[in-house]
Design an enzyme around this catalytic site. Sequence first.
Site, mmCIF file in Angstrom:
data_model
loop_
_atom_site.group_PDB
_atom_site.id
_atom_site.type_symbol
_atom_site.label_atom_id
_atom_site.label_comp_id
_atom_site.label_asym_id
_atom_site.label_seq_id
_atom_site.Cartn_x
_atom_site.Cartn_y
_atom_site.Cartn_z
ATOM 1 C CB CYS A 1 -0.950 -0.027 1.237
ATOM 2 S SG CYS A 1 -2.180 1.207 1.147
ATOM 3 C CG HIS B 1 -2.926 -3.595 3.634
ATOM 4 N ND1 HIS B 1 -1.931 -2.808 4.357
ATOM 5 C CD2 HIS B 1 -3.794 -2.575 3.051
ATOM 6 C CE1 HIS B 1 -2.170 -1.643 4.210
ATOM 7 N NE2 HIS B 1 -2.975 -1.373 3.459
ATOM 8 C CD GLU C 1 -0.274 -5.549 5.827
ATOM 9 O OE1 GLU C 1 -0.620 -4.185 6.109
ATOM 10 O OE2 GLU C 1 -0.171 -6.023 5.025
#
Length: 225
Positions: free
Chosen positions: A85, A194, A196
């Site tokens: 991002c 994302h 994560e």
Amino acid sequence: MKVGVVTFPGSLDDADAQRAVRIGGHEAVALWHGDHDLRGVDAIVLPGGFSYGDYLRCGAISRFSPVMTEVVAAAERGMPVLGICNGFQVLCESHLLPGALIRNQRQKFLCLDQPLRIENNSTPWTAAYAEGQEVVIALKNGEGSFVADAETLDRLEGEGQVVARYRGENPNGSLRDIAGICNERGNVVGLMPHPEHSVEDLTGTGTDGLGFFTSLALNVLEASA
């Protein structure tokens, strides 16, 4: 592996990235934007957030951080670097990746579970996926629309540098539905979603993002084979 996660002023997802690195089986090393030393890491993650408040343009100030001098040099030597991002925006501003990220087509901040297709599984960050595999990964951005001139887009397509592509409705207006790209060498990857935030079932989006972190180990095994 030792994976450095850089924190810039305004980073929001650095702790999440460190956790994902650990869940992926690696040692997370915290790096600060003012560092001149990468502390012996084997790979680097530039996390999401609003580095330096996104003043000027997203990532435009971060590219001048002392740590980015070291990151650029390491990337040019072949070290795996993943920009997520805002980290993707920093990579573009640092000219490690082509193109730019601009305001979403609908002029609104997005937060959703986004279907993706993995287009290139030959990078150090995508080796755990099958080519063409469809996954669902959290997406949250306000300036996530990837743009580039037609020549650059054709080159990215022709050289296999499109790493991931949006499936279903294009969420932010990215040209050719591009969600992530890599450099010519393949060691530098920028991704707008994302991963994560998609490494544990508890988060709701499942674990489809975990492969971006476990892939590093596969890359090491292939290199040593």
